[in-house]
Motif scaffolding. Sequence first.
Motif, PDB file in Angstrom:
ATOM      1  N   ALA A  55       1.035  -1.515  -0.189  1.00 37.06           N
ATOM      2  CA  ALA A  55      -0.380   0.350   0.072  1.00 37.06           C
ATOM      3  C   ALA A  55       0.689   1.290   0.297  1.00 37.06           C
ATOM      4  O   ALA A  55       1.326   1.438   0.747  1.00 37.06           O
ATOM      5  CB  ALA A  55      -1.172   0.098   1.600  1.00 37.06           C
ATOM      6  N   ILE A  56       0.581   1.746  -0.787  1.00 40.01           N
ATOM      7  CA  ILE A  56       1.811   3.193  -0.778  1.00 40.01           C
ATOM      8  C   ILE A  56       0.917   4.466  -1.299  1.00 40.01           C
ATOM      9  O   ILE A  56      -0.277   4.363  -1.984  1.00 40.01           O
ATOM     10  CB  ILE A  56       2.060   3.492  -2.582  1.00 40.01           C
ATOM     11  N   SER A  57       1.084   5.389  -0.649  1.00 42.36           N
ATOM     12  CA  SER A  57       0.168   6.943  -0.235  1.00 42.36           C
ATOM     13  C   SER A  57       1.051   7.896  -0.633  1.00 42.36           C
ATOM     14  O   SER A  57       1.971   8.154  -0.224  1.00 42.36           O
ATOM     15  CB  SER A  57      -0.734   7.330   1.191  1.00 42.36           C
ATOM     16  N   SER A  58       0.460   8.644  -1.673  1.00 41.89           N
ATOM     17  CA  SER A  58       1.142  10.071  -2.466  1.00 41.89           C
ATOM     18  C   SER A  58       0.615  10.672  -2.770  1.00 41.89           C
ATOM     19  O   SER A  58      -0.414  10.277  -3.432  1.00 41.89           O
ATOM     20  CB  SER A  58       2.196   9.011  -3.318  1.00 41.89           C
ATOM     21  N   ASN A  59       0.948  12.231  -2.462  1.00 39.38           N
ATOM     22  CA  ASN A  59       0.120  12.968  -2.985  1.00 39.38           C
ATOM     23  C   ASN A  59       1.131  13.664  -4.555  1.00 39.38           C
ATOM     24  O   ASN A  59       0.340  14.644  -5.401  1.00 39.38           O
ATOM     25  CB  ASN A  59       0.586  14.027  -2.568  1.00 39.38           C
ATOM     26  N   LEU A  60       1.943  12.708  -5.410  1.00 35.42           N
ATOM     27  CA  LEU A  60       2.572  12.703  -6.137  1.00 35.42           C
ATOM     28  C   LEU A  60       1.750  12.403  -7.373  1.00 35.42           C
ATOM     29  O   LEU A  60       1.746  10.786  -7.094  1.00 35.42           O
ATOM     30  CB  LEU A  60       4.357  12.727  -6.439  1.00 35.42           C
ATOM     31  N   HIS A  61       1.630  11.884  -8.700  1.00 35.00           N
ATOM     32  CA  HIS A  61       0.699  11.780  -9.537  1.00 35.00           C
ATOM     33  C   HIS A  61       2.343  10.747  -9.976  1.00 35.00           C
ATOM     34  O   HIS A  61       3.434  10.945 -10.137  1.00 35.00           O
ATOM     35  CB  HIS A  61       0.725  12.015 -10.573  1.00 35.00           C
ATOM     36  N   PRO A  62       1.915   9.084 -10.382  1.00 36.18           N
ATOM     37  CA  PRO A  62       3.474   8.884 -11.258  1.00 36.18           C
ATOM     38  C   PRO A  62       4.125   9.206 -11.859  1.00 36.18           C
ATOM     39  O   PRO A  62       5.700   9.247 -12.465  1.00 36.18           O
ATOM     40  CB  PRO A  62       2.296   7.351 -11.147  1.00 36.18           C
ATOM     41  N   ALA A  63       3.511  10.091 -12.910  1.00 34.25           N
ATOM     42  CA  ALA A  63       4.319  10.705 -13.590  1.00 34.25           C
ATOM     43  C   ALA A  63       5.770  11.239 -13.577  1.00 34.25           C
ATOM     44  O   ALA A  63       6.612  11.944 -13.631  1.00 34.25           O
ATOM     45  CB  ALA A  63       3.200  11.804 -14.372  1.00 34.25           C
ATOM     46  N   GLY A  64       4.953  11.901 -12.033  1.00 33.63           N
ATOM     47  CA  GLY A  64       6.292  12.516 -11.450  1.00 33.63           C
ATOM     48  C   GLY A  64       7.012  12.345 -10.547  1.00 33.63           C
ATOM     49  O   GLY A  64       8.433  12.355 -10.115  1.00 33.63           O
ATOM     50  N   PHE A  65       7.519  11.091 -10.428  1.00 34.62           N
ATOM     51  CA  PHE A  65       8.138  10.030  -9.550  1.00 34.62           C
ATOM     52  C   PHE A  65      10.108  10.163 -10.526  1.00 34.62           C
ATOM     53  O   PHE A  65      10.322  10.369  -9.438  1.00 34.62           O
ATOM     54  CB  PHE A  65       8.326   8.400 -10.078  1.00 34.62           C
ATOM     55  N   ASP A  66       9.674  10.628 -11.542  1.00 36.80           N
ATOM     56  CA  ASP A  66      11.358  10.556 -12.536  1.00 36.80           C
ATOM     57  C   ASP A  66      11.446  12.254 -11.878  1.00 36.80           C
ATOM     58  O   ASP A  66      13.211  12.206 -11.300  1.00 36.80           O
ATOM     59  CB  ASP A  66      11.561  10.409 -13.973  1.00 36.80           C
ATOM     60  N   GLU A  67      11.041  12.584 -11.067  1.00 38.31           N
ATOM     61  CA  GLU A  67      11.832  13.996  -9.954  1.00 38.31           C
ATOM     62  C   GLU A  67      12.504  13.949  -8.523  1.00 38.31           C
ATOM     63  O   GLU A  67      12.862  14.186  -8.629  1.00 38.31           O
ATOM     64  CB  GLU A  67      10.515  14.804  -9.927  1.00 38.31           C
ATOM     65  N   LEU A  68      11.622  12.695  -8.425  1.00 40.27           N
ATOM     66  CA  LEU A  68      12.472  12.227  -7.165  1.00 40.27           C
ATOM     67  C   LEU A  68      13.399  10.763  -7.379  1.00 40.27           C
ATOM     68  O   LEU A  68      13.954  11.172  -6.838  1.00 40.27           O
ATOM     69  CB  LEU A  68      11.413  11.395  -6.553  1.00 40.27           C
ATOM     70  N   MET A  69      13.703  10.089  -8.763  1.00 42.44           N
ATOM     71  CA  MET A  69      14.480   9.231  -8.798  1.00 42.44           C
ATOM     72  C   MET A  69      14.752   9.701  -9.992  1.00 42.44           C
ATOM     73  O   MET A  69      14.832   9.700 -11.075  1.00 42.44           O
ATOM     74  CB  MET A  69      14.332   7.775  -8.567  1.00 42.44           C
ATOM     75  N   PRO A  70      15.843   8.827 -10.884  1.00 41.32           N
ATOM     76  CA  PRO A  70      16.785   8.477 -12.131  1.00 41.32           C
ATOM     77  C   PRO A  70      15.326   7.804 -12.860  1.00 41.32           C
ATOM     78  O   PRO A  70      14.715   7.684 -12.372  1.00 41.32           O
ATOM     79  CB  PRO A  70      17.865   7.579 -12.227  1.00 41.32           C
TER      80      PRO A  70
END
Length: 66
Positions: A11-26
């Motif tokens: 279970a994962i909760s985030s206010n970041l849309h999955p399309a923005g995950f590349d802002e957090l990691m390569p």
Amino acid sequence: MDAAYEKRAIAISSNLHPAGFDELMPKTIATATVDRLLHRAHVCQTSGDSVRLSEALAGQGVKPLS
């Protein structure tokens, strides 16, 4: 993610849309992570105000343990 993939529930909760995950990691890691997260996933989107934010703005902040 890789160790738990198709072996247990996550279970994962985030206010970041999955399309923005590349802002957090390569980007390559973000793409692989999102691919595993969304494969056979149940996505639940919620909306509304944050209870924690509204309490913090009201000055209630962190409540001591009783």
